[in-house]
Design an enzyme around this catalytic site. Structure first.
Site, PDB file in Angstrom:
ATOM      1  N   GLY A   1       0.818  -1.210   0.000  1.00  9.98           N
ATOM      2  CA  GLY A   1       0.000   0.000   0.000  1.00  9.98           C
ATOM      3  C   GLY A   1       0.846   1.251   0.000  1.00  9.98           C
ATOM      4  O   GLY A   1       0.516   2.242   0.651  1.00  9.98           O
TER       5      GLY A   1
ATOM      6  N   SER B   1       1.724   3.370  -2.499  1.00  7.82           N
ATOM      7  CA  SER B   1       1.618   4.347  -3.583  1.00  7.82           C
ATOM      8  C   SER B   1       1.056   5.694  -3.130  1.00  7.82           C
ATOM      9  O   SER B   1       1.067   6.657  -3.891  1.00  7.82           O
ATOM     10  CB  SER B   1       0.749   3.792  -4.720  1.00  7.82           C
ATOM     11  N   ARG B   2       0.571   5.759  -1.892  1.00  7.75           N
ATOM     12  CA  ARG B   2      -0.013   7.018  -1.399  1.00  7.75           C
ATOM     13  C   ARG B   2      -0.051   7.015   0.127  1.00  7.75           C
ATOM     14  O   ARG B   2       0.261   6.021   0.769  1.00  7.75           O
ATOM     15  CB  ARG B   2      -1.428   7.216  -1.958  1.00  7.75           C
ATOM     16  N   GLY B   3      -0.432   8.139   0.686  1.00  9.33           N
ATOM     17  CA  GLY B   3      -0.717   8.225   2.112  1.00  9.33           C
ATOM     18  C   GLY B   3       0.453   7.922   3.019  1.00  9.33           C
ATOM     19  O   GLY B   3       1.607   8.261   2.750  1.00  9.33           O
ATOM     20  N   ILE B   4       0.158   7.254   4.126  1.00  9.67           N
ATOM     21  CA  ILE B   4       1.160   6.993   5.149  1.00  9.67           C
ATOM     22  C   ILE B   4       2.258   6.074   4.631  1.00  9.67           C
ATOM     23  O   ILE B   4       3.439   6.276   4.914  1.00  9.67           O
ATOM     24  CB  ILE B   4       0.488   6.395   6.404  1.00  9.67           C
ATOM     25  N   GLY B   5       1.884   5.059   3.865  1.00  7.18           N
ATOM     26  CA  GLY B   5       2.878   4.143   3.326  1.00  7.18           C
ATOM     27  C   GLY B   5       3.910   4.851   2.479  1.00  7.18           C
ATOM     28  O   GLY B   5       5.117   4.642   2.625  1.00  7.18           O
TER      29      GLY B   5
ATOM     30  N   LYS C   1      -1.666  -1.558  -6.138  1.00  8.39           N
ATOM     31  CA  LYS C   1      -2.461  -2.000  -7.281  1.00  8.39           C
ATOM     32  C   LYS C   1      -2.608  -0.915  -8.341  1.00  8.39           C
ATOM     33  O   LYS C   1      -2.915  -1.197  -9.493  1.00  8.39           O
ATOM     34  CB  LYS C   1      -3.855  -2.430  -6.814  1.00  8.39           C
TER      35      LYS C   1
ATOM     36  N   TYR D   1     -14.528  -4.175  10.810  1.00  5.98           N
ATOM     37  CA  TYR D   1     -13.275  -3.434  10.613  1.00  5.98           C
ATOM     38  C   TYR D   1     -12.335  -3.628  11.797  1.00  5.98           C
ATOM     39  O   TYR D   1     -11.139  -3.859  11.623  1.00  5.98           O
ATOM     40  CB  TYR D   1     -13.570  -1.954  10.411  1.00  5.98           C
TER      41      TYR D   1
END
Length: 313
Positions: free
Chosen positions: A51, A53-57, A76, A202
């Site tokens: 994960g 490709s964006r955000g925190i990662g 993805k 969740y």
């Protein structure tokens, strides 16, 4: 760090997100300091991020790249998404701009063959793996009657199963590293019903990630440092923008850099001594001397006490 949920300054989740003129008494008053033993930087280390490709990662990857790390982005998104920023290619470009070496791999962590191929490609390219960051996650904050099984399965396949499988596949290579770490972006474990009732499916899926920390940290003690990291406040990500509250929640959030800086402290510490912990971002930074957290506010007009707490804190 295990006692974080017992803090007396809990936020009442039945109250709406804070407006600019409202304050809540939940802000960190008694930080739980951890004695991090730093063992160098991430130069030349290989870090694989699901994960990413964006955000925190991605933010964690960029922070590692500033040291000259090899950063492998698993995601993805190849073509631009209408609602989500970033692709594998754009993430790799940011990694390289920050000073690291990047490898982008299209990967759906629900599928074992995808992860096996991605890990093999990583080892072929960089010679090994030093760090795994399990950032990929699916979210649906629905109650039990409103959660269809397609969403339930997706959250458990990505969050719990994906984290377990990603870690399991990388462990033989991590064992060869001089300072191996697995970092799961998941909340502290707490078996009180209030953390389950509003969004049971969740919570179960995210707690599955945290249970991996509990088990693997003991199973691989002395070989791999296994920890969880979670934010005290809402973090300005696409999930917050699109799912949790839109622009108003984004204003009351901290930026992704607080998670990246916290992750950096954990990942550059001794894997034998830093393991089995459920860390909170600002307590990690407070442990290494950070006192001013204003730089992490998305909207400088908000004070720390006006920020929106994360709903697991």
């Amino acid at each position: 760090m295990q006692r974080i949920q017992a803090l007396s300054n809990q936020f009442n989740p039945t109250i709406a997100p804070p407006a600019a003129n409202v304050t809540y008494p939940w802000v960190m008053k008694y930080p739980d300091f951890f004695p991090f033993e730093q063992v160098g930087n991430l130069k030349g280390k290989t870090i694989i991020i699901s994960g990413g490709s964006r955000g925190i990662g991605l933010a964690i990857g960029i922070r590692a790249a500033k040291d000259g790390a090899n950063v492998v982005i698993l995601a993805k998104t190849v073509d631009p998404h209408p609602k989500l920023p970033g692709t594998i290619a754009s993430a790799c470009a940011e990694i390289e701009k920050a000073g690291g070496k990047a490898l982008g791999i299209q990967c759906d962590i629900r599928f074992e063959k995808d992860i096996q191929a991605a890990v093999q490609k990583t080892v072929e390219t960089f010679g090994g793996i030093d760090i795994v960051v399990n950032s990929a996650s699916a979210i649906s904050l629905t109650d039990s009657e409103s959660t269809d099984m397609k969403k339930y399965d997706l959250m458990h396949q990505i969050n719990t199963r994906g984290t377990y499988l990603m870690s399991k596949t990388c462990i033989p290579y991590l064992k060869k590293s001089s300072n191996a770490h697995i970092l799961n972006l998941s909340p502290p474990l707490n078996m009180q019903s209030k953390w389950f009732a509003p969004h049971l499916a969740y919570t179960m899926a995210k707690y599955g990630m945290s249970m991996c920390v509990l088990g693997m940290s003991e199973e691989f003690k002395g070989q791999i440092g296994v920890n969880a990291l979670w934010p005290r406040t809402s973090i300005a990500t696409a999930a917050v923008q699109n799912v949790l509250g839109g622009d108003s929640m984004m204003q009351a959030s901290r930026n992704v850099e607080i998670m990246a800086d916290s992750a950096y402290v954990i990942l550059t510490s001794c894997h034998k001594k830093t393991t089995g912990n459920f860390f909170i971002d600002d307590e990690v930074l407070a442990s290494v001397g950070v006192k001013d957290f204003s730089i992490y506010r998305c909207d400088p007009k908000f004070t720390d006490s006006q920020l929106a707490p994360d709903f697991f804190i």
